[in-house]
Write an enzyme that holds these catalytic residues in place. Structure first.
Site, short mmCIF file in Angstrom:
data_model
loop_
_atom_site.label_atom_id
_atom_site.label_comp_id
_atom_site.label_asym_id
_atom_site.label_seq_id
_atom_site.Cartn_x
_atom_site.Cartn_y
_atom_site.Cartn_z
N GLU A 57 15.25 -35.78 -19.73
CA GLU A 57 13.88 -35.34 -19.93
C GLU A 57 12.94 -36.52 -19.74
O GLU A 57 13.08 -37.56 -20.38
CB GLU A 57 13.65 -34.72 -21.30
CG GLU A 57 12.21 -34.23 -21.44
CD GLU A 57 11.94 -33.35 -22.64
OE1 GLU A 57 10.82 -32.81 -22.71
OE2 GLU A 57 12.83 -33.20 -23.50
N GLU A 82 10.98 -42.19 -22.34
CA GLU A 82 9.63 -42.14 -22.92
C GLU A 82 9.12 -43.57 -23.12
O GLU A 82 9.89 -44.45 -23.50
CB GLU A 82 9.67 -41.40 -24.25
CG GLU A 82 8.37 -41.33 -25.01
CD GLU A 82 7.27 -40.66 -24.22
OE1 GLU A 82 6.36 -41.40 -23.77
OE2 GLU A 82 7.32 -39.43 -24.02
N ASP A 109 9.67 -46.95 -17.87
CA ASP A 109 9.06 -46.12 -16.82
C ASP A 109 10.13 -45.24 -16.18
O ASP A 109 11.13 -45.73 -15.65
CB ASP A 109 8.42 -47.04 -15.78
CG ASP A 109 7.77 -46.29 -14.64
OD1 ASP A 109 7.64 -45.06 -14.73
OD2 ASP A 109 7.39 -46.94 -13.65
N ASP A 132 0.99 -35.53 -18.19
CA ASP A 132 -0.45 -35.75 -18.14
C ASP A 132 -0.98 -35.26 -16.79
O ASP A 132 -0.52 -35.71 -15.74
CB ASP A 132 -0.74 -37.24 -18.31
CG ASP A 132 -2.20 -37.54 -18.59
OD1 ASP A 132 -3.08 -36.82 -18.04
OD2 ASP A 132 -2.48 -38.48 -19.34
N LYS A 136 -9.22 -35.74 -13.54
CA LYS A 136 -10.30 -36.27 -12.72
C LYS A 136 -9.78 -36.65 -11.33
O LYS A 136 -8.70 -37.22 -11.20
CB LYS A 136 -10.93 -37.50 -13.39
CG LYS A 136 -11.63 -37.17 -14.70
CD LYS A 136 -12.24 -38.41 -15.33
CE LYS A 136 -12.94 -38.06 -16.64
NZ LYS A 136 -13.53 -39.26 -17.29
N ASP A 168 0.22 -26.62 -18.20
CA ASP A 168 -0.81 -25.63 -18.55
C ASP A 168 -2.11 -25.91 -17.79
O ASP A 168 -3.13 -25.29 -18.08
CB ASP A 168 -1.08 -25.64 -20.06
CG ASP A 168 -1.73 -26.94 -20.52
OD1 ASP A 168 -1.29 -28.01 -20.06
OD2 ASP A 168 -2.68 -26.89 -21.33
N THR A 205 6.57 -25.98 -27.44
CA THR A 205 6.18 -27.26 -28.05
C THR A 205 4.68 -27.27 -28.33
O THR A 205 3.94 -26.37 -27.94
CB THR A 205 6.52 -28.43 -27.12
OG1 THR A 205 5.69 -28.35 -25.94
CG2 THR A 205 8.00 -28.40 -26.71
N LYS A 206 4.24 -28.33 -28.99
CA LYS A 206 2.82 -28.42 -29.35
C LYS A 206 1.93 -28.45 -28.13
O LYS A 206 0.79 -27.98 -28.16
CB LYS A 206 2.57 -29.64 -30.23
CG LYS A 206 2.57 -30.97 -29.51
CD LYS A 206 2.01 -32.08 -30.40
CE LYS A 206 1.84 -33.37 -29.62
NZ LYS A 206 1.24 -34.45 -30.43
N GLU A 208 2.38 -26.82 -25.29
CA GLU A 208 2.20 -25.44 -24.83
C GLU A 208 1.29 -24.68 -25.78
O GLU A 208 0.39 -23.94 -25.34
CB GLU A 208 3.55 -24.74 -24.72
CG GLU A 208 3.45 -23.32 -24.20
CD GLU A 208 4.80 -22.72 -23.85
OE1 GLU A 208 4.82 -21.59 -23.33
OE2 GLU A 208 5.83 -23.39 -24.07
#
Length: 227
Positions: A57, A82, A109, A132, A136, A168, A205-206, A208
Protein backbone atom coordinates in the site's frame (compact mmCIF):
# COMPACT_ATOMS: atom_id res chain seq x y z
CA UNK A 1 21.39 6.27 -26.61
CA UNK A 2 20.81 6.46 -22.87
CA UNK A 3 17.23 6.03 -21.59
CA UNK A 4 15.43 9.15 -20.44
CA UNK A 5 15.68 9.72 -16.69
CA UNK A 6 12.73 8.61 -14.60
CA UNK A 7 10.29 11.39 -13.78
CA UNK A 8 9.80 11.28 -10.00
CA UNK A 9 6.92 13.45 -8.84
CA UNK A 10 7.34 14.89 -5.34
CA UNK A 11 3.80 13.95 -4.44
CA UNK A 12 3.93 14.60 -0.71
CA UNK A 13 4.74 17.25 1.85
CA UNK A 14 5.94 15.94 5.21
CA UNK A 15 3.72 17.44 7.89
CA UNK A 16 2.07 16.60 11.18
CA UNK A 17 3.56 15.73 14.53
CA UNK A 18 3.76 12.37 16.21
CA UNK A 19 2.07 11.99 19.58
CA UNK A 20 4.06 10.66 22.52
CA UNK A 21 2.25 7.33 22.18
CA UNK A 22 3.10 7.14 18.47
CA UNK A 23 6.74 7.94 19.17
CA UNK A 24 6.88 5.19 21.78
CA UNK A 25 5.26 2.73 19.37
CA UNK A 26 7.84 3.52 16.69
CA UNK A 27 10.72 3.12 19.14
CA UNK A 28 9.31 -0.20 20.34
CA UNK A 29 8.21 -1.77 17.07
CA UNK A 30 10.54 -0.38 14.41
CA UNK A 31 13.29 -2.97 15.03
CA UNK A 32 10.84 -5.82 14.35
CA UNK A 33 8.41 -4.33 11.83
CA UNK A 34 10.16 -1.30 10.31
CA UNK A 35 12.34 -1.52 7.22
CA UNK A 36 15.41 0.71 6.94
CA UNK A 37 15.33 1.22 3.18
CA UNK A 38 18.57 2.44 1.62
CA UNK A 39 17.86 1.82 -2.05
CA UNK A 40 18.75 -1.85 -2.45
CA UNK A 41 16.59 -4.78 -3.49
CA UNK A 42 14.40 -6.00 -0.64
CA UNK A 43 14.37 -9.67 0.38
CA UNK A 44 10.67 -9.93 1.16
CA UNK A 45 10.84 -13.54 2.32
CA UNK A 46 13.48 -12.57 4.87
CA UNK A 47 11.57 -9.47 5.98
CA UNK A 48 8.38 -11.41 6.66
CA UNK A 49 9.97 -14.72 7.62
CA UNK A 50 7.85 -16.64 5.13
CA UNK A 51 6.70 -16.82 1.52
CA UNK A 52 3.19 -15.46 0.98
CA UNK A 53 1.25 -13.20 -1.40
CA UNK A 54 2.31 -9.59 -0.86
CA UNK A 55 0.20 -6.45 -0.87
CA UNK A 56 1.96 -3.08 -1.05
CA UNK A 57 0.00 0.00 0.00
CA UNK A 58 1.40 3.33 -1.14
CA UNK A 59 0.76 6.21 1.24
CA UNK A 60 -1.30 4.40 3.86
CA UNK A 61 -2.03 7.58 5.83
CA UNK A 62 -3.43 6.73 9.25
CA UNK A 63 -3.32 3.03 8.39
CA UNK A 64 -7.06 2.26 8.50
CA UNK A 65 -7.06 0.32 5.25
CA UNK A 66 -3.72 -1.39 5.84
CA UNK A 67 -4.70 -2.58 9.31
CA UNK A 68 -8.16 -3.76 8.28
CA UNK A 69 -6.81 -5.82 5.39
CA UNK A 70 -3.95 -7.30 7.42
CA UNK A 71 -6.39 -8.34 10.13
CA UNK A 72 -8.78 -9.80 7.57
CA UNK A 73 -6.06 -11.71 5.68
CA UNK A 74 -3.51 -13.25 8.06
CA UNK A 75 -2.37 -15.51 5.22
CA UNK A 76 -1.04 -12.50 3.27
CA UNK A 77 1.84 -10.12 3.92
CA UNK A 78 1.38 -6.34 3.81
CA UNK A 79 4.09 -3.78 3.08
CA UNK A 80 3.06 -0.22 3.85
CA UNK A 81 5.03 2.69 2.39
CA UNK A 82 4.47 6.06 4.07
CA UNK A 83 6.55 9.19 4.65
CA UNK A 84 4.58 10.60 7.58
CA UNK A 85 5.75 9.45 10.99
CA UNK A 86 2.38 9.92 12.69
CA UNK A 87 0.79 7.29 10.46
CA UNK A 88 3.67 4.89 11.07
CA UNK A 89 3.29 5.29 14.82
CA UNK A 90 -0.44 4.73 14.67
CA UNK A 91 -0.01 1.53 12.67
CA UNK A 92 2.53 0.14 15.12
CA UNK A 93 0.32 0.98 18.10
CA UNK A 94 -2.66 -0.71 16.44
CA UNK A 95 -0.57 -3.76 15.53
CA UNK A 96 0.19 -4.18 19.23
CA UNK A 97 -3.47 -3.83 20.20
CA UNK A 98 -4.69 -6.27 17.54
CA UNK A 99 -1.83 -8.75 17.73
CA UNK A 100 -0.84 -8.33 14.07
CA UNK A 101 2.52 -9.47 12.75
CA UNK A 102 1.97 -9.56 8.96
CA UNK A 103 2.74 -5.86 8.34
CA UNK A 104 6.09 -4.26 7.56
CA UNK A 105 6.52 -0.51 7.15
CA UNK A 106 8.92 1.54 5.04
CA UNK A 107 9.16 5.26 5.73
CA UNK A 108 10.43 6.37 2.35
CA UNK A 109 9.41 7.71 -1.04
CA UNK A 110 7.26 5.02 -2.66
CA UNK A 111 8.58 5.73 -6.15
CA UNK A 112 12.12 4.87 -5.06
CA UNK A 113 10.89 1.74 -3.29
CA UNK A 114 9.23 0.48 -6.46
CA UNK A 115 12.18 1.55 -8.61
CA UNK A 116 14.97 -0.19 -6.70
CA UNK A 117 13.48 -2.16 -3.81
CA UNK A 118 10.91 -4.44 -5.41
CA UNK A 119 11.83 -7.04 -8.01
CA UNK A 120 9.74 -7.61 -11.12
CA UNK A 121 6.70 -9.78 -10.44
CA UNK A 122 7.10 -9.69 -6.65
CA UNK A 123 3.83 -7.95 -5.76
CA UNK A 124 0.44 -9.65 -5.77
CA UNK A 125 -1.47 -6.44 -5.13
CA UNK A 126 -0.57 -2.75 -5.21
CA UNK A 127 -2.90 -0.22 -3.57
CA UNK A 128 -3.11 3.54 -4.00
CA UNK A 129 -6.17 4.89 -2.23
CA UNK A 130 -7.06 8.58 -2.01
CA UNK A 131 -3.66 10.06 -2.85
CA UNK A 132 -3.23 13.82 -2.71
CA UNK A 133 -5.03 15.12 -5.85
CA UNK A 134 -2.98 18.31 -6.05
CA UNK A 135 -6.00 20.14 -7.50
CA UNK A 136 -4.28 23.36 -8.59
CA UNK A 137 -3.10 23.23 -12.20
CA UNK A 138 0.41 24.39 -11.32
CA UNK A 139 0.74 21.39 -8.98
CA UNK A 140 -0.49 18.68 -11.36
CA UNK A 141 3.08 17.57 -12.01
CA UNK A 142 3.22 16.51 -8.34
CA UNK A 143 0.46 13.95 -8.76
CA UNK A 144 1.77 10.47 -8.09
CA UNK A 145 -0.05 8.82 -10.97
CA UNK A 146 2.25 9.66 -13.89
CA UNK A 147 3.35 7.44 -16.81
CA UNK A 148 6.81 6.64 -15.41
CA UNK A 149 5.40 5.72 -12.00
CA UNK A 150 2.69 3.55 -13.53
CA UNK A 151 5.35 1.63 -15.45
CA UNK A 152 7.17 0.93 -12.18
CA UNK A 153 3.98 -0.33 -10.55
CA UNK A 154 3.18 -2.52 -13.54
CA UNK A 155 6.68 -4.00 -13.52
CA UNK A 156 6.36 -5.04 -9.87
CA UNK A 157 3.05 -6.86 -10.35
CA UNK A 158 2.96 -10.64 -10.55
CA UNK A 159 1.40 -12.15 -13.68
CA UNK A 160 -1.87 -12.60 -11.78
CA UNK A 161 -1.42 -9.40 -9.76
CA UNK A 162 -3.72 -6.41 -9.49
CA UNK A 163 -3.37 -2.64 -9.12
CA UNK A 164 -6.23 -0.94 -7.26
CA UNK A 165 -6.77 2.80 -6.96
CA UNK A 166 -9.45 5.09 -5.55
CA UNK A 167 -10.04 8.83 -5.35
CA UNK A 168 -12.86 11.22 -4.52
CA UNK A 169 -11.54 13.99 -6.78
CA UNK A 170 -13.14 13.63 -10.21
CA UNK A 171 -10.50 15.54 -12.22
CA UNK A 172 -7.81 13.31 -10.69
CA UNK A 173 -9.93 10.24 -11.40
CA UNK A 174 -10.06 11.24 -15.07
CA UNK A 175 -6.29 11.84 -15.03
CA UNK A 176 -5.67 8.41 -13.46
CA UNK A 177 -7.91 6.76 -16.03
CA UNK A 178 -6.13 8.41 -18.95
CA UNK A 179 -2.63 7.60 -17.69
CA UNK A 180 -3.41 4.01 -16.71
CA UNK A 181 -5.40 3.19 -19.85
CA UNK A 182 -2.42 4.41 -21.88
CA UNK A 183 -0.03 1.94 -20.22
CA UNK A 184 0.29 -0.91 -22.77
CA UNK A 185 1.12 -3.68 -20.27
CA UNK A 186 -1.96 -3.08 -18.11
CA UNK A 187 -5.60 -3.94 -18.76
CA UNK A 188 -8.50 -1.96 -17.31
CA UNK A 189 -10.75 -4.54 -15.62
CA UNK A 190 -13.80 -2.34 -16.24
CA UNK A 191 -12.90 -1.78 -19.89
CA UNK A 192 -11.24 1.23 -21.55
CA UNK A 193 -12.41 4.55 -20.17
CA UNK A 194 -14.44 3.00 -17.35
CA UNK A 195 -14.36 2.80 -13.56
CA UNK A 196 -15.29 -0.27 -11.55
CA UNK A 197 -18.13 -0.27 -8.99
CA UNK A 198 -16.95 0.33 -5.45
CA UNK A 199 -15.45 -2.97 -4.23
CA UNK A 200 -17.19 -4.23 -1.10
CA UNK A 201 -13.85 -5.60 0.11
CA UNK A 202 -12.23 -2.15 0.24
CA UNK A 203 -12.46 -0.82 3.81
CA UNK A 204 -14.09 2.57 4.27
CA UNK A 205 -11.55 5.08 5.59
CA UNK A 206 -11.71 8.64 6.87
CA UNK A 207 -10.64 9.95 3.46
CA UNK A 208 -13.63 8.34 1.77
CA UNK A 209 -15.99 9.48 4.52
CA UNK A 210 -14.65 13.01 4.24
CA UNK A 211 -15.08 13.00 0.47
CA UNK A 212 -18.65 11.79 0.72
CA UNK A 213 -19.40 14.41 3.38
CA UNK A 214 -18.21 17.03 0.89
CA UNK A 215 -20.56 15.59 -1.74
CA UNK A 216 -17.81 13.99 -3.82
CA UNK A 217 -18.33 10.83 -5.82
CA UNK A 218 -15.91 7.96 -5.20
CA UNK A 219 -14.03 6.55 -8.19
CA UNK A 220 -12.42 3.10 -8.12
CA UNK A 221 -10.02 1.72 -10.72
CA UNK A 222 -8.60 -1.76 -11.15
CA UNK A 223 -5.88 -2.91 -13.54
CA UNK A 224 -4.23 -6.25 -14.21
CA UNK A 225 -1.15 -7.17 -16.24
CA UNK A 226 -1.74 -7.91 -19.90
CA UNK A 227 -1.95 -11.71 -20.28
Amino acid sequence: MEPAPLVRPRSYVVRGRKTDAQQRAIAEFWPAFGVDFAGGLLDLDALFGRTAPRTVEIGFGNGENLLALAERHPERDFLGVEVHGAGVGRVFAAMRERGLSNIRVIRHDAVEVFETGLSAGSVAEALLFFPDPWPKARHHRRRLVQPDVVRLLARALAADGVLRLATDWEPYADHMLAVLDAEPVLVNVAGPGAFIPRPEARPVTKFERRGEKLGHSIFDLEYRPLP
